[in-house]
Structures are given as structure tokens and as C-alpha cells.
Design a protein around this motif. Structure first.
Motif, mmCIF file in Angstrom:
data_model
loop_
_atom_site.group_PDB
_atom_site.id
_atom_site.type_symbol
_atom_site.label_atom_id
_atom_site.label_comp_id
_atom_site.label_asym_id
_atom_site.label_seq_id
_atom_site.Cartn_x
_atom_site.Cartn_y
_atom_site.Cartn_z
ATOM 1 N N LEU A 1 6.829 4.099 2.793
ATOM 2 C CA LEU A 1 5.542 4.873 3.299
ATOM 3 C C LEU A 1 4.903 5.778 2.577
ATOM 4 C CD1 LEU A 1 6.864 5.807 7.128
ATOM 5 C CD2 LEU A 1 5.517 4.003 6.550
ATOM 6 N N GLY A 2 5.604 6.436 1.850
ATOM 7 C CA GLY A 2 5.114 7.508 0.821
ATOM 8 C C GLY A 2 4.290 6.643 -0.271
ATOM 9 N N LEU A 3 4.775 5.623 -0.886
ATOM 10 C CA LEU A 3 4.024 4.774 -1.989
ATOM 11 C C LEU A 3 3.012 4.115 -1.073
ATOM 12 C CD1 LEU A 3 6.837 2.430 -3.706
ATOM 13 C CD2 LEU A 3 5.114 4.030 -4.706
ATOM 14 N N GLY A 4 2.890 3.714 0.145
ATOM 15 C CA GLY A 4 1.793 3.186 0.764
ATOM 16 C C GLY A 4 0.824 3.885 1.189
ATOM 17 N N TYR A 5 0.947 5.210 1.344
ATOM 18 C CA TYR A 5 0.165 6.200 1.947
ATOM 19 C C TYR A 5 -0.830 6.745 0.459
ATOM 20 C CZ TYR A 5 1.337 6.800 6.725
ATOM 21 O OH TYR A 5 1.372 6.673 8.134
ATOM 22 N N VAL A 6 0.200 6.739 -0.469
ATOM 23 C CA VAL A 6 -0.500 7.544 -1.757
ATOM 24 C C VAL A 6 -1.331 6.372 -2.364
ATOM 25 C CG1 VAL A 6 1.548 6.770 -3.498
ATOM 26 C CG2 VAL A 6 0.077 8.776 -4.070
ATOM 27 N N ALA A 7 -0.996 5.232 -2.323
ATOM 28 C CA ALA A 7 -1.860 4.105 -2.777
ATOM 29 C C ALA A 7 -3.215 3.956 -2.089
ATOM 30 C CB ALA A 7 -1.196 2.793 -2.789
ATOM 31 N N LEU A 8 -2.873 4.006 -0.667
ATOM 32 C CA LEU A 8 -4.300 3.922 0.192
ATOM 33 C C LEU A 8 -5.016 5.124 -0.004
ATOM 34 C CD1 LEU A 8 -5.498 2.504 2.761
ATOM 35 C CD2 LEU A 8 -4.023 3.967 4.188
ATOM 36 N N ASP A 9 -4.783 6.285 -0.406
ATOM 37 C CA ASP A 9 -5.394 7.442 -0.595
ATOM 38 C C ASP A 9 -6.220 7.035 -1.791
ATOM 39 O OD1 ASP A 9 -4.685 8.796 1.681
ATOM 40 O OD2 ASP A 9 -3.158 10.162 0.287
ATOM 41 N N LYS A 10 -5.704 6.584 -2.762
ATOM 42 C CA LYS A 10 -6.251 6.404 -4.177
ATOM 43 C C LYS A 10 -7.402 5.046 -4.087
ATOM 44 C CE LYS A 10 -2.755 8.005 -7.574
ATOM 45 N NZ LYS A 10 -3.702 9.335 -7.966
ATOM 46 N N ALA A 11 -6.896 4.303 -3.336
ATOM 47 C CA ALA A 11 -8.046 3.086 -2.936
ATOM 48 C C ALA A 11 -9.016 3.702 -2.129
ATOM 49 C CB ALA A 11 -7.328 1.980 -2.515
ATOM 50 N N THR A 12 -8.909 4.454 -0.893
ATOM 51 C CA THR A 12 -9.914 4.935 -0.362
ATOM 52 C C THR A 12 -10.875 5.828 -1.172
ATOM 53 O OG1 THR A 12 -8.609 4.805 1.535
ATOM 54 C CG2 THR A 12 -10.460 6.178 1.763
ATOM 55 N N LYS A 13 -10.393 6.548 -1.829
ATOM 56 C CA LYS A 13 -11.202 7.469 -2.723
ATOM 57 C C LYS A 13 -12.111 6.630 -3.747
ATOM 58 C CE LYS A 13 -11.017 11.435 -5.980
ATOM 59 N NZ LYS A 13 -10.255 12.415 -6.696
ATOM 60 N N TYR A 14 -11.496 5.791 -4.340
ATOM 61 C CA TYR A 14 -12.355 4.803 -5.300
ATOM 62 C C TYR A 14 -13.355 3.836 -4.307
ATOM 63 C CZ TYR A 14 -13.258 1.200 -8.644
ATOM 64 O OH TYR A 14 -13.822 0.319 -9.431
ATOM 65 N N ALA A 15 -13.049 3.460 -3.066
ATOM 66 C CA ALA A 15 -14.055 2.779 -2.386
ATOM 67 C C ALA A 15 -15.204 3.609 -1.918
ATOM 68 C CB ALA A 15 -13.097 2.069 -1.182
ATOM 69 N N ALA B 1 12.932 -0.217 11.070
ATOM 70 C CA ALA B 1 11.904 0.640 10.348
ATOM 71 C C ALA B 1 11.848 0.129 9.014
ATOM 72 C CB ALA B 1 12.658 2.023 10.547
ATOM 73 N N LYS B 2 12.996 0.006 8.418
ATOM 74 C CA LYS B 2 13.235 -0.208 6.958
ATOM 75 C C LYS B 2 12.248 -1.640 6.793
ATOM 76 C CE LYS B 2 15.299 -2.818 4.108
ATOM 77 N NZ LYS B 2 14.803 -3.810 2.937
ATOM 78 N N PHE B 3 12.300 -2.593 7.387
ATOM 79 C CA PHE B 3 11.276 -3.861 7.387
ATOM 80 C C PHE B 3 10.051 -3.433 7.445
ATOM 81 C CE2 PHE B 3 9.190 -7.352 8.903
ATOM 82 C CZ PHE B 3 9.728 -8.428 8.486
ATOM 83 N N LEU B 4 9.580 -2.847 8.641
ATOM 84 C CA LEU B 4 8.152 -2.642 8.936
ATOM 85 C C LEU B 4 7.570 -1.572 7.736
ATOM 86 C CD1 LEU B 4 8.416 -1.937 12.726
ATOM 87 C CD2 LEU B 4 7.381 -3.993 11.441
ATOM 88 N N ALA B 5 8.328 -0.574 7.384
ATOM 89 C CA ALA B 5 7.730 0.388 6.370
ATOM 90 C C ALA B 5 7.557 -0.446 5.119
ATOM 91 C CB ALA B 5 8.529 1.810 6.239
ATOM 92 N N ALA B 6 8.608 -1.322 4.720
ATOM 93 C CA ALA B 6 8.451 -1.968 3.210
ATOM 94 C C ALA B 6 7.317 -2.939 3.293
ATOM 95 C CB ALA B 6 9.793 -2.810 3.200
ATOM 96 N N GLU B 7 7.323 -3.550 4.652
ATOM 97 C CA GLU B 7 6.175 -4.515 4.536
ATOM 98 C C GLU B 7 4.552 -3.779 4.567
ATOM 99 O OE1 GLU B 7 6.464 -8.021 4.187
ATOM 100 O OE2 GLU B 7 8.556 -7.121 3.795
ATOM 101 N N ALA B 8 4.501 -2.659 5.078
ATOM 102 C CA ALA B 8 3.221 -1.854 5.251
ATOM 103 C C ALA B 8 3.132 -1.331 3.831
ATOM 104 C CB ALA B 8 3.351 -0.786 6.458
ATOM 105 N N GLY B 9 4.098 -0.696 3.256
ATOM 106 C CA GLY B 9 3.907 -0.080 1.806
ATOM 107 C C GLY B 9 3.602 -1.062 0.810
ATOM 108 N N PHE B 10 4.142 -2.451 0.841
ATOM 109 C CA PHE B 10 3.821 -3.268 -0.015
ATOM 110 C C PHE B 10 2.248 -3.836 0.217
ATOM 111 C CE2 PHE B 10 3.059 -7.988 -0.823
ATOM 112 C CZ PHE B 10 3.165 -7.809 -2.273
#
Length: 399
Positions: free
Chosen positions: A258-272, A334-343
Motif C-alpha cells: 500500500l505504501g508503495l502504491g500511495y507514494v507512486a500515486l502521489d507523484k503521478a497525480t502531482k505530475y499530471a 489482504a496481501k493479494f489485494l494490496a499487492a495487486e493495487a500497489g502494482f
């Protein structure tokens, strides 16, 4: 990330850990990734403020909190930009010590845990073997009792932090498989020294795709001697004991994803929002905006599953109505869903940044390289689907 519904303690953990991680910006982690150097500084900083022992007993120097708080800690570390490398530098010290805290004797706990909690020691977790993979009950590494010692022979693989760890929580076979009544019997758990200069122990570092700041290794044992009093719990019951740590690990790894996904999304959103093409921000275009919105919703849904699983894990220690199967289903889901969402979020971040997403200086390519780990380890998504099909849906075992 929406913080509604978290406890005051979880929010305090998030705030405190965020302040520590602010000392280690993206450029610190990019350099550690490039040079493949261990982040000892982060480990020391978290240990100084008591976070290594977040889920270990207070009487031993821990914080006495639960996996719910530990998951928040590791999500925060990952989300700071440290990613999987930062989180995994302390990961095993949190989950692999859970079986020790629960099943070791009082004397063993007082001897084994305080120096891990203080940060003087680091730990690694030795389960996976090259010839058995996920078929844990077929482990071949042997531990043979010889007077006051066990002699260990065999091989482990993908053991993180073994190059720097002082201790290894090790699962080995003490009774040959053909001599036990059930495959789950005959395995035992040990808390052993990582005596890299002692005879019978050899480490070989694995060069890998991501998370390079934290070493991964093959370990070879050849009649490596460990004291008999390093055995945790009863001989032959190690598999049941180690499951206590495996469900915790699934929660923690979900938080890291989740942490990886959220930080990646933050950077993408700012750039967009800032990148202007054809006279308008690219984030104004639905082709950019909608995939980012979908990534956010998937992360939020996985977040709910993750902290539900962590709450169940913690509740199971006090509430007999919360069964091991309840916890297993929740933690694996949880592990399954978070891994897929983060990826999905990390991939979308690279695509949103376009060519810049492929450049190391923008960091999202590092996140993408690291986010494969939660999809693969410690159990593949296909095996989780097998587990859910059997345990949650009651369908016949498919493998």
C-alpha cells in the motif's frame, strides 16, 4: 490516503514514523539502491525511538502494541519513498519475532528479544528452500540432535538481511518426513547465531531486480552447530509455531505494498496536475485522470482489507471466536489485494510520467521494480487463490 477510521494510536505511529523517515528522502534511497548498501541509519533511527519492538512485550523493552500498529509503521516507511527496501530492512525483526514472543520460554525471551528490540541485533527469517518453494512441509534442511547441540545441514534461499543479521529464526526438519504421521509434524523452529566466520555456514548474495539496498541470499549449512537451547517451543511443532509469524507477515507486506502504491500515486497525480501539453494539464484528460482515480479506489479498498486483517490477527490473541482460519483468510486476502493495487498504482505512475517515468531521478521506476515483491512473496497470488477457494469457499483442494 483517507485516514478516517484509524485509531488514535495508529495515527500517532504514522506521525512519529513519518518524522523519522523525513530524514531519509528519495535521493537517499536511490543511492542505496544504486550502491546496494544496507540502510543501517534507518534501522538505528527506528530502534532509537522504540519502533523495532513495536509489537513485542513491554517487559522486554517493546511497545506492546499489535500488528495493526506495526502494519501502519511499515506502510508509513514504504510510503515515505523508502519503498520495499526501507520496509524490509526492519520487516523480519517485526514478524519473525512473533513466534519467539509467543512460544519461547520466559528465559529464552529475555535472552533473545531485548537486543533485537534495542537495535543491537538484526534478524532474518530462514524458511524458503530452492527445492521445495511454497511446499513448506517438504523442507529438507535437517537439524540433528547430538548431545547439547543440533547439527544443521541444508540450504535456504531468498533470505533477506542475512549479510547483516546477528540472528536467524530458522525452520528445519528434526524428524525425517517418512517417519512422521502428518506432513506438518517433524519441523522445528530455532533462534540461531548467524556466525558468518564459523565452520558450516556459507552465504551467497543474490543479485536482484529491486530493493537492492537490502541483501537477499542463499544460505548453505553443513553440520552447522547450534546450542540445543535455541529450539523454540516443542521439537516437531515448528510448522504450527511459524504460522503465527506468517499471518503477521502477510499483513505487514500488504501495508508495504500500500505504501508503495500511495507514494507512486502521489507523484503521478502531482505530475499530471503540473504537466501541460496542448495548452492544458494532462490530468484534465480523462485518459490520464480515470486510471489514476481507479488506482486510488483500488488502494483504498485494499487498505480496508489490510487493516481488517490486522485487527483480526490482534483480536485472535484474546478472542477464541476468531479462529486461525478466519485470520488466514483475511491476511491472505489482504496481501493479494494490496499487492495487486500497489502494482497497478506503480505501473500507472510510470505511464503517467511517460519518458520521465523511465528515468531513475524521478523514482517511480524504482517503486515499480520493488512492487513485484509483494506479488511473489511470501506466497504467490495463485496459491492464495487456491487457499481462498478451499478455505473460504469450501471447494476441493486444487493442488
Amino acid at each position: 490516503m483517507d485516514l478516517t477510521g484509524f485509531s488514535e494510536m495508529q495515527l500517532q505511529v504514522k506521525d512519529s514514523v513519518s518524522k523519522i523517515c523525513a530524514q531519509f528522502p528519495d535521493d537517499y534511497w536511490a543511492l542505496r539502491d544504486k550502491d546496494e548498501t544496507y540502510p543501517h541509519e534507518l534501522h538505528a533511527a527506528l530502534a532509537k525511538d522504540g519502533f523495532i519492538g513495536i509489537a513485542l512485550p513491554e517487559e522486554l523493552g517493546g511497545a506492546g502494541l499489535g500488528i495493526s500498529e506495526a502494519t501502519m509503521m511499515l506502510q508509513t516507511v514504504s510510503q515515505s519513498g523508502a519503498g520495499l527496501a526501507g520496509a524490509q530492512s526492519i520487516h523480519a525483526n517485526v514478524y519473525a519475532t512473533q513466534p519467539v514472543a509467543k512460544f519461547a520460554t520466559k528465559e529464552q525471551r529475555s535472552r533473545m528479544l531485548p537486543r533485537l528490540i534495542s537495535g543491537e541485533w538484526k534478524a532474518c527469517f530462514g524458511v524458503t528452500e530452492p527445492s521445495t518453494g511454497l511446499d513448506t512441509l517438504k523442507l529438507r534442511t535437517r537439524a540433528v540432535r547430538d548431545g547439547d547441540v543440533y547439527k544443521i545441514s541444508g540450504q535456504k534461499i531468498w533470505i533477506s538481511s542475512a549479510q547483516v543479521a546477528s540472528k536467524c529464526i530458522l525452520l528445519a526438519r528434526t524428524t525425517p518426513l517418512e517417519e512422521v504421521k502428518k506432513p506438518s509434524e517433524g519441523l522445528s523452529l530455532f533462534f540461531v547465531d548467524m556466525g558468518r566466520d564459523l565452520p558450516g555456514l556459507d552465504l551467497r548474495k543474490i543479485r536482484k531486480m529491486g530493493g537492492r539496498a537490502v541483501d537477499a541470499n542463499e544460505i548453505f549449512f553443513d553440520d552447522y552447530q547450534v546450542p540445543a537451547d535455541t529450539l523454540i517451543g516443542e521439537e516437531g511443532q515448528g510448522f504450527k509455531i511459524v504460522l503465527h509469524g506468517m499471518n503477521a507477515e502477510r499483513c505487514l507486506l500488504a501495508g508495504e505494498a500500500l505504501g508503495l502504491g500511495y507514494v507512486a500515486l502521489d507523484k503521478a497525480t502531482k505530475y499530471a496536475g503540473e504537466r501541460v501539453v496542448f495548452g492544458r494539464p494532462i490530468g484534465q484528460n480523462q485518459g490520464i485522470q480515470h486510471p489514476l482515480a481507479l488506482a486510488y479506489m483500488n488502494l483504498e479498498a485494499a487498505k480496508l482489507a489490510t487493516y481488517h486483517a490486522a485487527r483480526l490477527y490482534d483480536a485472535s490473541a484474546k478472542d477464541s471466536e476468531v479462529t486461525t482460519q478466519n485470520v488466514g483468510i483475511a491476511c491472505n486476502s489482504a496481501k493479494f489485494l494490496a499487492a495487486e493495487a500497489g502494482f497497478a498504482a506503480c505501473e500507472r505512475a510510470v505511464l503517467t510520467l511517460g519518458g520521465l517515468g523511465y528515468a531513475a531521478e524521478y523514482h517511480v521506476e524504482r517503486y515499480l521494480r520493488e512492487c513485484f515483491v509483494p506479488r511473489i512473496a511470501p506466497v504467490s497470488k495463485e496459491m492464495i487463490l487456491n487457499y481462498i477457494g478451499e478455505k473460504a469457499l469450501g471447494l476441493p483442494k486444487s493442488y
